[in-house]
Design a protein around this motif. Structure first.
Motif, PDB file in Angstrom:
ATOM      1  N   MET A 116      19.952 -16.929   4.600  1.00 17.18           N
ATOM      2  CA  MET A 116      20.620 -15.671   4.869  1.00 17.18           C
ATOM      3  C   MET A 116      21.111 -15.080   3.545  1.00 17.18           C
ATOM      4  O   MET A 116      21.733 -15.754   2.743  1.00 17.18           O
ATOM      5  N   LYS A 117      20.828 -13.821   3.361  1.00 14.91           N
ATOM      6  CA  LYS A 117      21.237 -13.122   2.145  1.00 14.91           C
ATOM      7  C   LYS A 117      22.469 -12.269   2.452  1.00 14.91           C
ATOM      8  O   LYS A 117      22.443 -11.430   3.352  1.00 14.91           O
ATOM      9  N   VAL A 118      23.550 -12.498   1.706  1.00 14.92           N
ATOM     10  CA  VAL A 118      24.808 -11.782   1.926  1.00 14.92           C
ATOM     11  C   VAL A 118      25.160 -10.995   0.674  1.00 14.92           C
ATOM     12  O   VAL A 118      25.121 -11.522  -0.435  1.00 14.92           O
ATOM     13  N   LEU A 119      25.485  -9.717   0.866  1.00 17.89           N
ATOM     14  CA  LEU A 119      25.977  -8.891  -0.231  1.00 17.89           C
ATOM     15  C   LEU A 119      27.463  -8.679  -0.001  1.00 17.89           C
ATOM     16  O   LEU A 119      27.863  -8.072   0.990  1.00 17.89           O
ATOM     17  N   ALA A 120      28.279  -9.219  -0.864  1.00 17.30           N
ATOM     18  CA  ALA A 120      29.730  -9.054  -0.770  1.00 17.30           C
ATOM     19  C   ALA A 120      30.184  -8.207  -1.953  1.00 17.30           C
ATOM     20  O   ALA A 120      29.809  -8.459  -3.089  1.00 17.30           O
ATOM     21  N   PHE A 121      30.974  -7.182  -1.669  1.00 17.27           N
ATOM     22  CA  PHE A 121      31.480  -6.332  -2.749  1.00 17.27           C
ATOM     23  C   PHE A 121      32.957  -6.071  -2.521  1.00 17.27           C
ATOM     24  O   PHE A 121      33.467  -6.150  -1.414  1.00 17.27           O
ATOM     25  N   GLY A 122      33.644  -5.768  -3.584  1.00 16.07           N
ATOM     26  CA  GLY A 122      35.067  -5.464  -3.491  1.00 16.07           C
ATOM     27  C   GLY A 122      35.563  -4.850  -4.784  1.00 16.07           C
ATOM     28  O   GLY A 122      34.840  -4.773  -5.773  1.00 16.07           O
ATOM     29  N   ASP A 123      36.784  -4.395  -4.739  1.00 13.70           N
ATOM     30  CA  ASP A 123      37.450  -3.812  -5.908  1.00 13.70           C
ATOM     31  C   ASP A 123      36.710  -2.621  -6.504  1.00 13.70           C
ATOM     32  O   ASP A 123      36.677  -2.447  -7.724  1.00 13.70           O
ATOM     33  N   VAL A 124      36.131  -1.817  -5.643  1.00 10.08           N
ATOM     34  CA  VAL A 124      35.471  -0.598  -6.138  1.00 10.08           C
ATOM     35  C   VAL A 124      36.521   0.394  -6.629  1.00 10.08           C
ATOM     36  O   VAL A 124      36.320   1.091  -7.609  1.00 10.08           O
ATOM     37  N   HIS A 125      37.642   0.453  -5.951  1.00  9.70           N
ATOM     38  CA  HIS A 125      38.801   1.270  -6.354  1.00  9.70           C
ATOM     39  C   HIS A 125      38.485   2.749  -6.531  1.00  9.70           C
ATOM     40  O   HIS A 125      38.697   3.319  -7.597  1.00  9.70           O
ATOM     41  N   VAL A 126      37.984   3.367  -5.480  1.00  3.42           N
ATOM     42  CA  VAL A 126      37.882   4.820  -5.477  1.00  3.42           C
ATOM     43  C   VAL A 126      39.304   5.332  -5.357  1.00  3.42           C
ATOM     44  O   VAL A 126      40.003   5.065  -4.384  1.00  3.42           O
ATOM     45  N   CYS A 127      39.763   6.032  -6.392  1.00  2.02           N
ATOM     46  CA  CYS A 127      41.175   6.430  -6.404  1.00  2.02           C
ATOM     47  C   CYS A 127      41.348   7.909  -6.104  1.00  2.02           C
ATOM     48  O   CYS A 127      40.403   8.686  -6.123  1.00  2.02           O
ATOM     49  N   LYS A 128      42.582   8.272  -5.827  1.00  3.15           N
ATOM     50  CA  LYS A 128      42.919   9.654  -5.518  1.00  3.15           C
ATOM     51  C   LYS A 128      42.628  10.537  -6.726  1.00  3.15           C
ATOM     52  O   LYS A 128      42.896  10.154  -7.854  1.00  3.15           O
ATOM     53  N   GLY A 129      42.090  11.714  -6.458  1.00  4.05           N
ATOM     54  CA  GLY A 129      41.719  12.629  -7.532  1.00  4.05           C
ATOM     55  C   GLY A 129      42.911  13.174  -8.292  1.00  4.05           C
ATOM     56  O   GLY A 129      42.888  13.302  -9.497  1.00  4.05           O
ATOM     57  N   GLY A 130      43.955  13.507  -7.559  1.00  7.16           N
ATOM     58  CA  GLY A 130      45.173  14.007  -8.187  1.00  7.16           C
ATOM     59  C   GLY A 130      44.945  15.201  -9.084  1.00  7.16           C
ATOM     60  O   GLY A 130      44.102  16.049  -8.820  1.00  7.16           O
ATOM     61  N   GLU A 131      45.669  15.253 -10.151  1.00  3.11           N
ATOM     62  CA  GLU A 131      45.614  16.411 -11.033  1.00  3.11           C
ATOM     63  C   GLU A 131      44.282  16.540 -11.751  1.00  3.11           C
ATOM     64  O   GLU A 131      43.950  17.591 -12.278  1.00  3.11           O
ATOM     65  N   PHE A 132      43.508  15.462 -11.782  1.00  2.00           N
ATOM     66  CA  PHE A 132      42.233  15.510 -12.485  1.00  2.00           C
ATOM     67  C   PHE A 132      41.086  15.951 -11.587  1.00  2.00           C
ATOM     68  O   PHE A 132      39.982  16.155 -12.049  1.00  2.00           O
ATOM     69  N   SER A 133      41.324  16.086 -10.282  1.00  2.00           N
ATOM     70  CA  SER A 133      40.289  16.533  -9.361  1.00  2.00           C
ATOM     71  C   SER A 133      40.204  18.050  -9.408  1.00  2.00           C
ATOM     72  O   SER A 133      41.182  18.758  -9.246  1.00  2.00           O
ATOM     73  N   ARG A 134      39.007  18.532  -9.645  1.00  2.00           N
ATOM     74  CA  ARG A 134      38.785  19.978  -9.759  1.00  2.00           C
ATOM     75  C   ARG A 134      37.738  20.422  -8.750  1.00  2.00           C
ATOM     76  O   ARG A 134      36.886  19.641  -8.334  1.00  2.00           O
ATOM     77  N   ASN A 135      37.778  21.686  -8.366  1.00  2.00           N
ATOM     78  CA  ASN A 135      36.760  22.242  -7.497  1.00  2.00           C
ATOM     79  C   ASN A 135      35.448  22.352  -8.264  1.00  2.00           C
ATOM     80  O   ASN A 135      35.438  22.589  -9.475  1.00  2.00           O
ATOM     81  N   THR A 136      34.343  22.179  -7.550  1.00  2.00           N
ATOM     82  CA  THR A 136      33.029  22.317  -8.174  1.00  2.00           C
ATOM     83  C   THR A 136      32.350  23.562  -7.620  1.00  2.00           C
ATOM     84  O   THR A 136      32.819  24.177  -6.660  1.00  2.00           O
ATOM     85  N   GLU A 137      31.220  23.926  -8.198  1.00  4.93           N
ATOM     86  CA  GLU A 137      30.522  25.148  -7.797  1.00  4.93           C
ATOM     87  C   GLU A 137      30.063  25.117  -6.345  1.00  4.93           C
ATOM     88  O   GLU A 137      29.965  26.157  -5.699  1.00  4.93           O
TER      89      GLU A 137
END
Length: 71
Positions: free
Chosen positions: A1-22
């Protein structure tokens, strides 16, 4: 059996650095999308029997705000 385990990706809140795109998204949402696409690519290429998220995908309860969820 092949298992892919992942963690700690840490997608964080955009906050002041998040900008609108086109295309009407935000740079934070694009980061969430790119992270998800990367995970999907790894899963597709490795073809595991089981995928396990070990936690810390999002870097806090406010990592995805209401606007991002609606988008």
């Amino acid at each position: 059996m092949k298992v892919l385990a992942f963690g700690d990706v840490h997608v964080c809140k955009g906050g002041e650095f998040s900008r609108n795109t086109e295309d009407g998204l935000t740079t934070h949402l694009l980061k969430v999308i790119r992270t998800s696409e990367w995970l999907a690519t790894v899963i597709r290429e490795e073809s595991p029997d089981l995928v396990v998220n070990l936690g810390d995908l999002l870097d806090g309860v406010d990592a995805i705000d209401e606007k991002t969820l609606w988008a």
